[in-house]
Design an enzyme around this catalytic site. Structure first.
Site, PDB file in Angstrom:
ATOM      1  N   ASP A  46      54.101  32.631  80.512  1.00  0.00           N
ATOM      2  CA  ASP A  46      55.118  31.453  80.173  1.00  0.00           C
ATOM      3  C   ASP A  46      54.669  30.968  78.818  1.00  0.00           C
ATOM      4  OD1 ASP A  46      53.196  30.215  81.171  1.00  0.00           O
ATOM      5  OD2 ASP A  46      54.507  28.767  82.570  1.00  0.00           O
ATOM      6  N   SER A  47      53.412  31.170  78.217  1.00  0.00           N
ATOM      7  CA  SER A  47      52.963  30.893  77.017  1.00  0.00           C
ATOM      8  C   SER A  47      53.990  31.406  75.882  1.00  0.00           C
ATOM      9  CB  SER A  47      51.488  31.376  76.682  1.00  0.00           C
ATOM     10  OG  SER A  47      51.626  32.983  76.962  1.00  0.00           O
ATOM     11  N   GLU A 116      51.103  28.661  89.242  1.00  0.00           N
ATOM     12  CA  GLU A 116      50.103  27.798  89.081  1.00  0.00           C
ATOM     13  C   GLU A 116      50.017  26.825  90.310  1.00  0.00           C
ATOM     14  OE1 GLU A 116      50.666  25.723  85.228  1.00  0.00           O
ATOM     15  OE2 GLU A 116      50.713  27.594  84.205  1.00  0.00           O
ATOM     16  N   GLU A 183      41.543  29.552  84.398  1.00  0.00           N
ATOM     17  CA  GLU A 183      41.639  29.061  83.125  1.00  0.00           C
ATOM     18  C   GLU A 183      40.818  28.036  82.922  1.00  0.00           C
ATOM     19  OE1 GLU A 183      45.730  29.035  81.566  1.00  0.00           O
ATOM     20  OE2 GLU A 183      44.894  27.965  79.690  1.00  0.00           O
TER      21      GLU A 183
END
Ligand code: KIV
Length: 266
Positions: A46-47, A116, A183
């Site tokens: 989704d970056s 996430e 991350e």
């Protein structure tokens, strides 16, 4: 070229100490380049909200956006395992998570969905896994929570936060997650988590001892405006073509020479 990459192949790679190379892609042309370079996993992240759509965060990205870009990437990919992000608030309930994950798989061609968080996500991971939907759990910096955490920064530095992340990793594995993505996690903590779980761990800004690495395509091609993230590396420098840059990324990940200490957090 080799056979398509599967989750069992990634598990075998972890056991054999063979590094997993992953990069993001958002369209068929770049998917073809990554696939030809021997990428193990392609992530439709989704970056795309930031690097394709120009938003400041990933929060505005919708399910329609993810399905559209997954379809495009799936057209260009033949061998890499196709992993696709569940965007912001795609999993507010188990029922909606099931509907949205099904859309990514049936319409988008996803082979793994990534989401996430832990905590409330544990029940969702459990239910997805029970229905044979492959899941990658994303811990550490969770960009969809940027407004809550107040910025993009390293996670798990304090002892209690580090222990909570290790516990969450084990709980997500227990819930049925097939992969873990870490991350912006200090290298020693990412190393401990990678050793503690049996599922493959893919890191971004999490050190060289993860089972694999992922970066954002635009970052490695040096086209992201502004200061690049500390953990990223511009592989276009010294490369004569995009294909060469991507191939060098795969080779350095496989050799364990990327990342080096300049590209992780202590
Ligand atoms: O959206 C994305 O590209 C990601 C990577 C940064 C891991 O989640």
């Amino acid at each position: 070229m080799s056979a398509p990459i599967t989750l069992s192949r990634l598990r075998q790679m972890k056991v054999q100490g063979e590094k997993i190379a992953c990069l993001t892609a958002y369209d068929a042309s770049f998917a073809r380049v990554l696939d030809a370079a021997g990428m193990d996993v392609i992530l439709v992240g989704d970056s795309l909200g930031m690097v394709i759509q120009g938003h400041k965060t990933t929060v505005p990205v919708t399910m329609e956006d993810m399905v559209y870009h997954s379809q495009a990437v799936a057209q260009g990919n033949e061998h890499a395992l196709l992993m696709v992000d569940m965007p912001f608030m795609a999993c507010p309930t188990v029922d909606l998570a099931l509907v949205n994950a099904t859309r990514l798989m049936q319409e988008g061609g996803a082979e793994v969905v990534k989401l996430e968080g832990s905590g409330v996500q544990l029940e969702i991971v459990t239910e997805l896994a029970r229905r044979s939907i492959p899941v990658c759990a994303h811990l550490g910096l969770q960009p969809q929570s940027v407004h809550k955490i107040g910025g993009y920064r390293v996670q798990g530095r304090e002892a209690d936060a580090a222990k909570a992340m290790l516990d969450s990793s084990l709980a997500l594995e227990q819930a049925g997650a097939d992969l873990l993505l870490l991350e912006c996690v200090p290298e020693p903590l990412a190393t401990d988590i990678t050793a503690a779980v049996e599922i493959p761990v893919i890191g971004i800004g999490a050190g060289v001892h993860c089972d694999g690495q992922v970066l954002v395509l635009q970052d490695i091609l040096g086209v992201t405006p502004g200061k690049p993230p500390r953990f990223s590396k511009d592989f276009m420098q010294g490369s004569g073509s995009i294909h060469e840059a991507v191939t060098r990324y795969v080779a350095e990940v496989k050799a364990g020479s990327f990342p080096d200490a300049a590209h992780w957090f202590k």
